[in-house]
Design a protein around this motif. Structure first.
Motif, PDB file in Angstrom:
ATOM      1  N   CYS A  62      -6.177   5.446   4.229  1.00 54.53           N
ATOM      2  CA  CYS A  62      -5.827   6.417   5.262  1.00 54.53           C
ATOM      3  C   CYS A  62      -6.252   7.814   4.813  1.00 54.53           C
ATOM      4  CB  CYS A  62      -4.317   6.408   5.515  1.00 54.53           C
ATOM      5  SG  CYS A  62      -3.636   4.770   5.866  1.00 54.53           S
ATOM      6  N   THR A  63      -7.120   8.463   5.590  1.00 55.65           N
ATOM      7  CA  THR A  63      -7.491   9.835   5.240  1.00 55.65           C
ATOM      8  C   THR A  63      -6.331  10.794   5.445  1.00 55.65           C
ATOM      9  OG1 THR A  63      -8.360  10.345   7.454  1.00 55.65           O
ATOM     10  CG2 THR A  63      -9.924   9.455   5.811  1.00 55.65           C
ATOM     11  N   HIS A  64      -5.433  10.459   6.360  1.00 60.19           N
ATOM     12  CA  HIS A  64      -4.191  11.208   6.560  1.00 60.19           C
ATOM     13  C   HIS A  64      -3.315  10.365   7.480  1.00 60.19           C
ATOM     14  CE1 HIS A  64      -6.673  12.374   9.973  1.00 60.19           C
ATOM     15  NE2 HIS A  64      -5.621  12.896  10.598  1.00 60.19           N
ATOM     16  N   ALA A  65      -2.115  10.828   7.759  1.00 54.78           N
ATOM     17  CA  ALA A  65      -1.140   9.968   8.429  1.00 54.78           C
ATOM     18  C   ALA A  65      -0.818  10.376   9.854  1.00 54.78           C
ATOM     19  CB  ALA A  65       0.148   9.889   7.607  1.00 54.78           C
ATOM     20  N   VAL A  84      -2.148  -0.919   2.132  1.00 63.13           N
ATOM     21  CA  VAL A  84      -2.371   0.363   2.800  1.00 63.13           C
ATOM     22  C   VAL A  84      -2.192   1.471   1.765  1.00 63.13           C
ATOM     23  CG1 VAL A  84      -1.590   1.947   4.589  1.00 63.13           C
ATOM     24  CG2 VAL A  84      -1.524  -0.531   4.994  1.00 63.13           C
ATOM     25  N   LEU A  85      -3.198   2.340   1.647  1.00 61.56           N
ATOM     26  CA  LEU A  85      -3.184   3.415   0.649  1.00 61.56           C
ATOM     27  C   LEU A  85      -3.141   4.763   1.356  1.00 61.56           C
ATOM     28  CD1 LEU A  85      -5.945   2.082  -1.800  1.00 61.56           C
ATOM     29  CD2 LEU A  85      -3.481   1.583  -1.786  1.00 61.56           C
ATOM     30  N   LEU A  86      -2.233   5.634   0.899  1.00 65.36           N
ATOM     31  CA  LEU A  86      -2.021   6.943   1.520  1.00 65.36           C
ATOM     32  C   LEU A  86      -1.641   7.950   0.450  1.00 65.36           C
ATOM     33  CD1 LEU A  86      -1.523   8.560   4.290  1.00 65.36           C
ATOM     34  CD2 LEU A  86       0.887   7.947   3.956  1.00 65.36           C
ATOM     35  N   HIS A  87      -2.081   9.189   0.601  1.00 64.94           N
ATOM     36  CA  HIS A  87      -1.629  10.243  -0.314  1.00 64.94           C
ATOM     37  C   HIS A  87      -0.137  10.505  -0.067  1.00 64.94           C
ATOM     38  CE1 HIS A  87      -1.212  14.106  -2.319  1.00 64.94           C
ATOM     39  NE2 HIS A  87      -2.373  13.866  -2.916  1.00 64.94           N
ATOM     40  N   PRO A  88       0.667  10.604  -1.124  1.00 66.99           N
ATOM     41  CA  PRO A  88       2.122  10.725  -0.936  1.00 66.99           C
ATOM     42  C   PRO A  88       2.548  11.965  -0.172  1.00 66.99           C
ATOM     43  CG  PRO A  88       1.509  11.090  -3.242  1.00 66.99           C
ATOM     44  CD  PRO A  88       0.300  10.544  -2.558  1.00 66.99           C
ATOM     45  N   ASP A  89       1.753  13.023  -0.171  1.00 65.86           N
ATOM     46  CA  ASP A  89       2.140  14.227   0.566  1.00 65.86           C
ATOM     47  C   ASP A  89       2.180  14.000   2.076  1.00 65.86           C
ATOM     48  OD1 ASP A  89       2.304  15.472  -1.861  1.00 65.86           O
ATOM     49  OD2 ASP A  89       0.590  16.814  -1.564  1.00 65.86           O
ATOM     50  N   ASP A  90       1.612  12.891   2.531  1.00 70.25           N
ATOM     51  CA  ASP A  90       1.635  12.612   3.969  1.00 70.25           C
ATOM     52  C   ASP A  90       2.716  11.608   4.371  1.00 70.25           C
ATOM     53  OD1 ASP A  90      -0.193  14.384   4.977  1.00 70.25           O
ATOM     54  OD2 ASP A  90      -1.425  12.874   5.957  1.00 70.25           O
ATOM     55  N   HIS A 128      -5.393  20.113   7.305  1.00 70.87           N
ATOM     56  CA  HIS A 128      -5.123  19.435   8.573  1.00 70.87           C
ATOM     57  C   HIS A 128      -3.808  18.685   8.474  1.00 70.87           C
ATOM     58  CE1 HIS A 128      -6.023  17.458  12.366  1.00 70.87           C
ATOM     59  NE2 HIS A 128      -5.800  16.272  11.803  1.00 70.87           N
ATOM     60  N   ALA A 129      -3.557  18.123   7.308  1.00 70.46           N
ATOM     61  CA  ALA A 129      -2.280  17.495   6.965  1.00 70.46           C
ATOM     62  C   ALA A 129      -2.090  17.667   5.467  1.00 70.46           C
ATOM     63  CB  ALA A 129      -2.281  16.015   7.353  1.00 70.46           C
ATOM     64  N   PRO A 130      -0.853  17.660   4.983  1.00 70.15           N
ATOM     65  CA  PRO A 130      -0.610  17.950   3.565  1.00 70.15           C
ATOM     66  C   PRO A 130      -1.279  16.966   2.616  1.00 70.15           C
ATOM     67  CG  PRO A 130       1.444  18.059   4.809  1.00 70.15           C
ATOM     68  CD  PRO A 130       0.416  17.491   5.733  1.00 70.15           C
ATOM     69  N   GLY A 131      -1.338  15.701   3.037  1.00 71.49           N
ATOM     70  CA  GLY A 131      -1.914  14.680   2.175  1.00 71.49           C
ATOM     71  C   GLY A 131      -3.295  14.238   2.602  1.00 71.49           C
ATOM     72  N   ALA A 132      -3.985  15.058   3.358  1.00 71.07           N
ATOM     73  CA  ALA A 132      -5.327  14.692   3.809  1.00 71.07           C
ATOM     74  C   ALA A 132      -6.258  14.511   2.613  1.00 71.07           C
ATOM     75  CB  ALA A 132      -5.881  15.757   4.747  1.00 71.07           C
ATOM     76  N   PHE A 161       2.796  20.676  10.048  1.00 69.51           N
ATOM     77  CA  PHE A 161       2.270  20.176   8.774  1.00 69.51           C
ATOM     78  C   PHE A 161       0.841  20.640   8.488  1.00 69.51           C
ATOM     79  CE2 PHE A 161       5.324  16.989  10.304  1.00 69.51           C
ATOM     80  CZ  PHE A 161       6.193  16.908   9.230  1.00 69.51           C
ATOM     81  N   SER A 162       0.300  21.575   9.271  1.00 67.76           N
ATOM     82  CA  SER A 162      -1.087  22.005   9.069  1.00 67.76           C
ATOM     83  C   SER A 162      -1.146  23.492   8.777  1.00 67.76           C
ATOM     84  CB  SER A 162      -1.935  21.672  10.294  1.00 67.76           C
ATOM     85  OG  SER A 162      -1.492  22.406  11.431  1.00 67.76           O
ATOM     86  N   ASP A 163      -2.285  23.912   8.168  1.00 64.37           N
ATOM     87  CA  ASP A 163      -2.414  25.320   7.776  1.00 64.37           C
ATOM     88  C   ASP A 163      -3.889  25.680   7.688  1.00 64.37           C
ATOM     89  OD1 ASP A 163      -1.033  27.811   6.574  1.00 64.37           O
ATOM     90  OD2 ASP A 163      -2.575  27.307   5.089  1.00 64.37           O
ATOM     91  N   PHE A 164      -4.294  26.717   8.429  1.00 65.74           N
ATOM     92  CA  PHE A 164      -5.711  27.068   8.491  1.00 65.74           C
ATOM     93  C   PHE A 164      -6.269  27.577   7.163  1.00 65.74           C
ATOM     94  CE2 PHE A 164      -9.246  29.964   9.364  1.00 65.74           C
ATOM     95  CZ  PHE A 164     -10.115  29.098  10.010  1.00 65.74           C
TER      96      PHE A 164
END
Length: 209
Positions: A62-65, A84-90, A128-132, A161-164
């Motif tokens: 998963c690139t993000h959640a 299923v693999l995901l960065h924990p920040d997401d 785009h998301a914290p765990g992207a 959950f996003s920040d430019f």
């Protein structure tokens, strides 16, 4: 012989912050005739499974959640036995879509995934998301960027959950340092290259959010 990249587009909805939008998602399958990984199991587990055929699925990455990128992940994992693999920040985003089913494993910056003799390096690219994350495959001259970088600029940052500034820093420091001819395979829409997007960095910063 390096792995090949198969591509399908699935359609459904994306929901966050009380809104719902119709979306088409890119699903990427990296592998050979025997084994593969899926990047972003979106909307339709049956369609992804059909594209996989009888290949052994090593992982659903998963690139993000955001829900449009993970809504078919558990079903695909359950029918194939792949984690299923995901960065924990997401996890906070994941839990909104799948509160009763945790991911099976975590992605970490610098982690290397191997499939069909080809290596994909995980790049943590929040914004785009914290765990992207993005997945860089030098042998395939490709980076899979999810919703971090598109043809024409950064992914959206107007929702929770996003920040430019964070996404611009991620693109500047982690993606625009790649070779200019690296193909950018995105979560939605057409592919581009690092070289095509790099000259516009200052415009994005000036444009802001």
């Amino acid at each position: 012989m390096p792995a090949r990249i198969d591509h399908l587009v699935t359609s459904g909805t994306f929901s966050l912050d009380g809104g719902t939008w119709e979306v088409d998602n890119n699903v990427w399958i990296v592998g050979d005739d025997h084994e593969a990984i899926v990047i972003d199991a979106a909307h339709d587990a049956d369609a992804v499974a059909e594209a996989l055929g009888d290949r052994r699925l090593l992982a659903v990455v998963c690139t993000h959640a955001h829900d449009d990128h993970v809504n078919a992940a558990p079903a695909l994992a359950d029918r194939t036995g792949a984690p299923v693999l995901l960065h924990p920040d997401d996890r906070p985003l994941w839990d909104r879509t799948h509160p009763d089913r945790a991911p099976d494993g975590e992605l970490a910056d610098g982690q290397v995934l191997r499939v069909a003799g080809t290596e994909l390096t995980v790049l943590h690219t929040p914004g785009h998301a914290p765990g992207a994350v993005c997945l860089h495959a030098p042998e395939l001259n490709t980076v899979f960027t999810g919703d971090t970088l598109f043809q024409g600029g950064p992914g959206a940052t107007g929702r929770s959950f996003s920040d430019f500034p964070t996404i611009v820093a991620s693109i500047r420091d982690r993606l625009l340092t790649l070779d200019g001819d690296t193909v950018v395979r995105t979560g939605h829409g057409d592919a581009t290259t690092i070289g095509a997007e790099a000259p516009h960095l200052e415009e994005w910063i000036a444009r802001g959010h």
